[in-house]
Design a protein around this motif. Structure first.
Motif, PDB file in Angstrom:
ATOM      1  N   THR A  14      17.164   0.767   3.042  1.00 33.16           N
ATOM      2  CA  THR A  14      15.715   0.895   3.154  1.00 33.16           C
ATOM      3  C   THR A  14      15.074  -0.346   3.763  1.00 33.16           C
ATOM      4  N   TYR A  15      15.728  -1.487   3.671  1.00 39.78           N
ATOM      5  CA  TYR A  15      15.165  -2.710   4.225  1.00 39.78           C
ATOM      6  C   TYR A  15      15.229  -2.731   5.758  1.00 39.78           C
ATOM      7  N   VAL A 172       7.521  -1.422   1.587  1.00 41.96           N
ATOM      8  CA  VAL A 172       8.005  -0.089   1.236  1.00 41.96           C
ATOM      9  C   VAL A 172       7.676   0.866   2.382  1.00 41.96           C
ATOM     10  N   ASP A 173       8.568   1.810   2.585  1.00 45.44           N
ATOM     11  CA  ASP A 173       8.356   2.827   3.615  1.00 45.44           C
ATOM     12  C   ASP A 173       7.489   3.924   3.002  1.00 45.44           C
ATOM     13  N   GLU A 174       6.252   4.005   3.464  1.00 49.05           N
ATOM     14  CA  GLU A 174       5.309   4.954   2.859  1.00 49.05           C
ATOM     15  C   GLU A 174       5.680   6.406   3.124  1.00 49.05           C
ATOM     16  N   ALA A 175       6.565   6.636   4.097  1.00 48.29           N
ATOM     17  CA  ALA A 175       7.013   8.006   4.358  1.00 48.29           C
ATOM     18  C   ALA A 175       8.078   8.454   3.363  1.00 48.29           C
ATOM     19  N   ILE A 176       8.715   7.501   2.680  1.00 51.05           N
ATOM     20  CA  ILE A 176       9.784   7.807   1.723  1.00 51.05           C
ATOM     21  C   ILE A 176       9.302   7.629   0.292  1.00 51.05           C
ATOM     22  N   PHE A 177       8.598   6.538   0.044  1.00 52.97           N
ATOM     23  CA  PHE A 177       8.068   6.276  -1.296  1.00 52.97           C
ATOM     24  C   PHE A 177       6.714   6.977  -1.416  1.00 52.97           C
ATOM     25  N   GLY A 280       8.941  -8.972  -7.614  1.00 53.32           N
ATOM     26  CA  GLY A 280       9.009  -7.703  -8.326  1.00 53.32           C
ATOM     27  C   GLY A 280       8.848  -6.533  -7.376  1.00 53.32           C
ATOM     28  N   ARG A 281       9.799  -6.390  -6.464  1.00 48.02           N
ATOM     29  CA  ARG A 281       9.711  -5.349  -5.451  1.00 48.02           C
ATOM     30  C   ARG A 281       9.590  -3.957  -6.069  1.00 48.02           C
ATOM     31  N   VAL A 282      10.244  -3.743  -7.220  1.00 50.92           N
ATOM     32  CA  VAL A 282      10.166  -2.431  -7.864  1.00 50.92           C
ATOM     33  C   VAL A 282       8.727  -2.037  -8.166  1.00 50.92           C
ATOM     34  N   LEU A 283       7.860  -3.000  -8.352  1.00 52.18           N
ATOM     35  CA  LEU A 283       6.456  -2.689  -8.635  1.00 52.18           C
ATOM     36  C   LEU A 283       5.799  -2.000  -7.452  1.00 52.18           C
ATOM     37  N   ILE A 284       5.990  -2.519  -6.246  1.00 50.30           N
ATOM     38  CA  ILE A 284       5.339  -1.895  -5.094  1.00 50.30           C
ATOM     39  C   ILE A 284       6.000  -0.556  -4.760  1.00 50.30           C
ATOM     40  N   GLU A 285       7.279  -0.401  -5.099  1.00 50.97           N
ATOM     41  CA  GLU A 285       7.927   0.896  -4.898  1.00 50.97           C
ATOM     42  C   GLU A 285       7.313   1.931  -5.839  1.00 50.97           C
ATOM     43  N   ALA A 286       7.118   1.552  -7.098  1.00 57.21           N
ATOM     44  CA  ALA A 286       6.484   2.462  -8.052  1.00 57.21           C
ATOM     45  C   ALA A 286       5.044   2.765  -7.643  1.00 57.21           C
ATOM     46  N   MET A 287       4.308   1.749  -7.261  1.00 51.95           N
ATOM     47  CA  MET A 287       2.919   1.940  -6.871  1.00 51.95           C
ATOM     48  C   MET A 287       2.807   2.892  -5.682  1.00 51.95           C
ATOM     49  N   ALA A 288       3.692   2.721  -4.706  1.00 51.73           N
ATOM     50  CA  ALA A 288       3.671   3.599  -3.536  1.00 51.73           C
ATOM     51  C   ALA A 288       3.964   5.045  -3.919  1.00 51.73           C
ATOM     52  N   CYS A 289       4.752   5.232  -4.981  1.00 52.97           N
ATOM     53  CA  CYS A 289       5.080   6.575  -5.462  1.00 52.97           C
ATOM     54  C   CYS A 289       4.007   7.144  -6.384  1.00 52.97           C
ATOM     55  N   GLY A 290       2.908   6.422  -6.546  1.00 52.82           N
ATOM     56  CA  GLY A 290       1.845   6.904  -7.412  1.00 52.82           C
ATOM     57  C   GLY A 290       2.207   6.845  -8.880  1.00 52.82           C
ATOM     58  N   VAL A 291       3.052   5.886  -9.250  1.00 49.68           N
ATOM     59  CA  VAL A 291       3.454   5.703 -10.640  1.00 49.68           C
ATOM     60  C   VAL A 291       2.724   4.481 -11.191  1.00 49.68           C
ATOM     61  N   THR A 350       3.226  -2.071   2.901  1.00 52.52           N
ATOM     62  CA  THR A 350       4.068  -1.142   3.652  1.00 52.52           C
ATOM     63  C   THR A 350       4.997  -1.911   4.593  1.00 52.52           C
ATOM     64  N   GLN A 351       6.086  -1.248   4.986  1.00 51.45           N
ATOM     65  CA  GLN A 351       6.993  -1.867   5.954  1.00 51.45           C
ATOM     66  C   GLN A 351       6.256  -2.185   7.251  1.00 51.45           C
ATOM     67  N   THR A 352       5.342  -1.321   7.651  1.00 50.20           N
ATOM     68  CA  THR A 352       4.587  -1.557   8.888  1.00 50.20           C
ATOM     69  C   THR A 352       3.779  -2.839   8.793  1.00 50.20           C
ATOM     70  N   SER A 353       3.074  -3.011   7.678  1.00 49.92           N
ATOM     71  CA  SER A 353       2.279  -4.223   7.486  1.00 49.92           C
ATOM     72  C   SER A 353       3.152  -5.465   7.457  1.00 49.92           C
ATOM     73  N   ILE A 354       4.257  -5.414   6.728  1.00 49.97           N
ATOM     74  CA  ILE A 354       5.148  -6.570   6.614  1.00 49.97           C
ATOM     75  C   ILE A 354       5.780  -6.887   7.962  1.00 49.97           C
ATOM     76  N   ALA A 355       6.173  -5.863   8.716  1.00 48.33           N
ATOM     77  CA  ALA A 355       6.764  -6.080  10.041  1.00 48.33           C
ATOM     78  C   ALA A 355       5.771  -6.770  10.969  1.00 48.33           C
ATOM     79  N   GLN A 356       4.516  -6.319  10.948  1.00 49.38           N
ATOM     80  CA  GLN A 356       3.511  -6.923  11.818  1.00 49.38           C
ATOM     81  C   GLN A 356       3.250  -8.375  11.443  1.00 49.38           C
ATOM     82  N   GLN A 357       3.269  -8.677  10.153  1.00 48.58           N
ATOM     83  CA  GLN A 357       3.069 -10.061   9.718  1.00 48.58           C
ATOM     84  C   GLN A 357       4.233 -10.955  10.167  1.00 48.58           C
ATOM     85  N   HIS A 358       5.457 -10.431  10.081  1.00 51.70           N
ATOM     86  CA  HIS A 358       6.599 -11.208  10.577  1.00 51.70           C
ATOM     87  C   HIS A 358       6.523 -11.404  12.089  1.00 51.70           C
ATOM     88  N   LEU A 359       6.133 -10.367  12.810  1.00 50.43           N
ATOM     89  CA  LEU A 359       5.984 -10.488  14.258  1.00 50.43           C
ATOM     90  C   LEU A 359       4.967 -11.568  14.627  1.00 50.43           C
TER      91      LEU A 359
END
Length: 366
Positions: A14-15, A172-177, A280-291, A350-359
């Motif tokens: 997923t990374y 997190v990939d918003e299309a998967i989570f 705490g990456r699991v937190l953003i994964e849960a949040m993206a899943c609406g948990v 999101t992965q998109t946001s993180i990718a753009q920040q790294h770019l």
């Protein structure tokens, strides 16, 4: 712009979405160096989950001293860097690690611009040779990336004077989570904890909190660690018998489904003299899943959750039990927190946001 990212964390499939997004830029030629496996002490092997990169290249390179976070190194790395001739080299490790020094040493011969990634958020001074590795990295880095706010401050305190950006390592990939298509049955109410079964992760505090709560509040544990045997023995006895399941580690691709199987996710981390929760990456994964999420106030957790979840004082079992009970009793409140968490994850993580920040960092280094 030729970018070379060297990262043991990229064993998780997923990374790699971040790499795909970075590589879509027309001016980017991206290559990743990853290991065939990372051995996590007390947990076990994390094998490489991805085999066929889409729009970037990947070299699978064995590690020497695998499992030793600060002293592992890459076999044949110098020849690979020389062959790649990158414009930007991103060593995805702490400035004081041997692997970072190794990458920087070889990359300087190619005139590449260099950056490192620091998670460390506990103040300490490093003995030789790690103090030397750190000074070398600081001296030659064009940019530093910190995974959390405390890490940024520590980098400054240790003498780095160059530019620093605070960016999570992966999003997190918003299309998967995504949220579950249908609500879970109301009973039993299930809380989740997925990760290393260690005292620093607070898993025993979670079990102690469950012992105070109604019997129709259950827990799903997924993970392994130093406390595996103790956890197994404890959940086999009253009042937890039949209320807690303990399952082995799962691949990263199975995490969205696991998140959608619980009513709330708990990260009850405890600060130790040598560690505090770095993100705490699991937190953003849960949040993206609406948990809805509950986290202790260790390290970066309050910054990650902000107002989109519940935060309790680390080690306070009564406060943790109260937070779980609050979500258990009030479905409307639970839904409000779930929606706030998902919006926060989509806005910041999101992965998109993180990718753009790294770019943006890579482009600033040219």
């Amino acid at each position: 712009m030729k970018i070379l990212i060297i990262s043991k964390a990229l064993t998780a499939a997923t990374y790699h979405r971040k790499l795909e997004l970075i590589a879509t830029e027309p001016d980017v030629e991206l290559t990743a160096i990853v290991p065939p496996m990372w051995f996590e002490p007390s947990v076990g092997e994390y094998p490489l989950e991805v085999q066929t990169p889409r729009n970037y290249r990947m070299h699978v390179v064995p590690l020497a001293h695998n499992g030793h976070h600060h002293t592992f190194w890459w076999q044949g790395l110098g020849k690979l860097i020389a062959a790649e001739q990158p414009d930007i080299l991103h060593a995805d490790e702490e400035a004081f690690n041997l692997a970072t020094f190794q990458a920087f040493w070889h990359a300087r011969k190619t005139q590449a611009k260099l950056c490192f990634y620091n998670w460390a958020d506990v103040a300490r001074r490093y003995p030789p040779p790690f103090s030397f590795f750190e000074r070398y990295s600081y001296r030659h880095a064009a940019h530093a990336i910190a995974g959390n706010h405390l890490a940024k401050q520590l980098i400054r305190d240790h003498g780095y004077t160059g530019p620093i950006s605070v960016i999570p390592q992966f999003g997190v990939d918003e299309a998967i989570f995504t949220p579950a298509p249908e609500p879970l049955p109301a009973k039993p109410f299930v809380v989740g904890f997925f990760g290393r079964l260690m005292r620093s992760k607070g898993v025993l505090d979670l079990l102690a909190a469950l012992e105070r709560l109604p019997s129709d509040i259950h827990c799903r544990l997924i993970g392994k660690g130093d406390l595996s045997n103790e956890v197994e023995q404890r959940i086999a006895k009253a009042p937890l018998a039949g209320r807690v399941t303990l399952e082995p580690l799962i691949p990263s691709s199975a995490m969205p489904e696991a998140m959608r199987s619980v009513h709330a996710y708990v990260l009850p981390s405890r600060t130790t003299p040598n560690w505090k929760e770095q993100f705490g990456r699991v937190l953003i994964e849960a949040m993206a899943c609406g948990v809805p999420v509950i986290g202790s106030n260790s390290g970066e957790i309050p910054h990650v959750i902000d107002t989109a979840g519940l935060v309790f004082p680390e080690g306070d079992v009564a406060a943790l039990a109260e937070a779980i009970h609050k979500l258990y009793l009030d479905q409307d409140y639970r839904q409000t927190i779930a929606q706030a968490g998902r919006q926060r994850a989509l806005r910041h993580y999101t992965q998109t946001s993180i990718a753009q920040q790294h770019l943006a960092v890579y482009r600033s280094m040219r």
